[in-house]
Design a protein around this motif. Structure first.
Motif, PDB file in Angstrom:
ATOM      1  N   UNK A   6       1.236  -9.819  38.721  1.00 31.99           N
ATOM      2  CA  UNK A   6      -0.246 -10.216  38.320  1.00 31.99           C
ATOM      3  C   UNK A   6      -0.962  -9.070  37.497  1.00 31.99           C
ATOM      4  N   UNK A   7      -1.878  -9.470  36.866  1.00 33.38           N
ATOM      5  CA  UNK A   7      -2.651  -8.579  36.094  1.00 33.38           C
ATOM      6  C   UNK A   7      -3.474  -7.427  37.151  1.00 33.38           C
ATOM      7  N   UNK A 121       5.170  -9.378  29.377  1.00 33.48           N
ATOM      8  CA  UNK A 121       4.351  -8.516  30.014  1.00 33.48           C
ATOM      9  C   UNK A 121       3.694  -7.204  29.376  1.00 33.48           C
ATOM     10  N   UNK A 122       2.509  -7.236  29.337  1.00 33.48           N
ATOM     11  CA  UNK A 122       1.899  -6.243  28.762  1.00 33.48           C
ATOM     12  C   UNK A 122       1.208  -5.198  29.506  1.00 33.48           C
ATOM     13  N   UNK A 123       1.634  -3.912  29.234  1.00 37.49           N
ATOM     14  CA  UNK A 123       0.972  -2.940  30.228  1.00 37.49           C
ATOM     15  C   UNK A 123       0.086  -1.827  29.401  1.00 37.49           C
ATOM     16  N   UNK A 130      -1.942  -5.930  32.024  1.00 37.69           N
ATOM     17  CA  UNK A 130      -3.056  -6.529  31.458  1.00 37.69           C
ATOM     18  C   UNK A 130      -2.654  -8.051  30.763  1.00 37.69           C
ATOM     19  N   UNK A 131      -1.691  -8.315  30.579  1.00 32.00           N
ATOM     20  CA  UNK A 131      -1.268  -9.622  30.269  1.00 32.00           C
ATOM     21  C   UNK A 131       0.186 -10.222  30.665  1.00 32.00           C
ATOM     22  N   UNK A 166      -5.893 -12.783  30.484  1.00 27.38           N
ATOM     23  CA  UNK A 166      -4.856 -11.986  30.764  1.00 27.38           C
ATOM     24  C   UNK A 166      -3.329 -12.992  31.333  1.00 27.38           C
ATOM     25  N   UNK A 167      -3.595 -14.234  31.469  1.00 24.00           N
ATOM     26  CA  UNK A 167      -2.720 -15.087  31.942  1.00 24.00           C
ATOM     27  C   UNK A 167      -2.537 -16.301  31.045  1.00 24.00           C
TER      28      UNK A 167
END
Length: 193
Positions: A6-7, A121-123, A130-131, A166-167
């Motif tokens: 999760x974010x 998945x963005x970090x 974050x996404x 974010x999702x």
């Protein structure tokens, strides 16, 4: 506890072999402020349909500190073309601007809660998520794309803005789990929104 990361949660570490002959862990990307980890494969029509769009996005943000890392977690017993030799062949042919890692034991797909191929998945610089979700709204037929979520997220992130969405639900084939029917998903896996 949700199946999918999760974010706000931290990226799970990994140690996986790549098609370039090296083995990588999360720390190997510390020199990149932003990290995109996405679950993909060799055969899925949603992956095949959108890989060039993903390439364009990866190239667009490469000079803004964004590193793309692809992970194939699909069981090669379900689709033989998802095995490691086919991964190497695909990278040799396509020359994608990302590393392509093999999660043969599917532990990383479980750690991240990957649902589909592709699933992004963005970090951020602290490796906080974050996404998570789709790259685009029409990955199988890119002529019908109306929203490139990944591009929007990376533009916001690299501009110092808060990620506005974010999702999203990833769109694609489900991960092919070892010893299961090709349409099976873990019972706790569900739509994200």
């Amino acid at each position: 506890m949700p199946f999918t990361l999760q974010p706000g949660e931290i990226a799970s570490d990994f140690r996986l072999p790549a098609t370039d002959g090296k083995t990588y862990s999360l720390a190997d990307f510390n020199d990149h402020p932003y990290l995109v980890i996405f679950f993909t494969c060799n055969h899925c029509p949603y992956v095949l349909g959108s890989d060039e769009t993903t390439r364009e996005t990866a190239l667009r943000y490469s000079d803004k500190g964004v590193k793309f890392v692809a992970i194939n977690s699909n069981s090669a017993r379900t689709y033989a073309e998802d095995d490691f030799p086919h991964m190497v062949q695909r990278m040799n042919e396509k020359k994608f601007p990302w590393l392509y890692l093999y999660d043969e034991l599917q532990e990383i797909a479980l750690a991240y809660g990957a649902l589909r191929t592709p699933h992004f998945f963005v970090f951020d610089e602290n490796r906080k998520l974050v996404y998570t979700g789709r790259g685009v709204d029409s990955p199988r037929d890119v002529t019908r794309i109306k929203i490139n979520n990944l591009d929007i997220v990376l533009d916001e992130l690299t501009s110092g803005k808060k990620v506005s969405v974010p999702i999203t639900n990833p769109i694609g084939c489900n991960i092919k789990w070892e010893g299961k029917d090709k349409h099976w998903m873990p019972p706790e896996a569900c739509d994200l929104v």
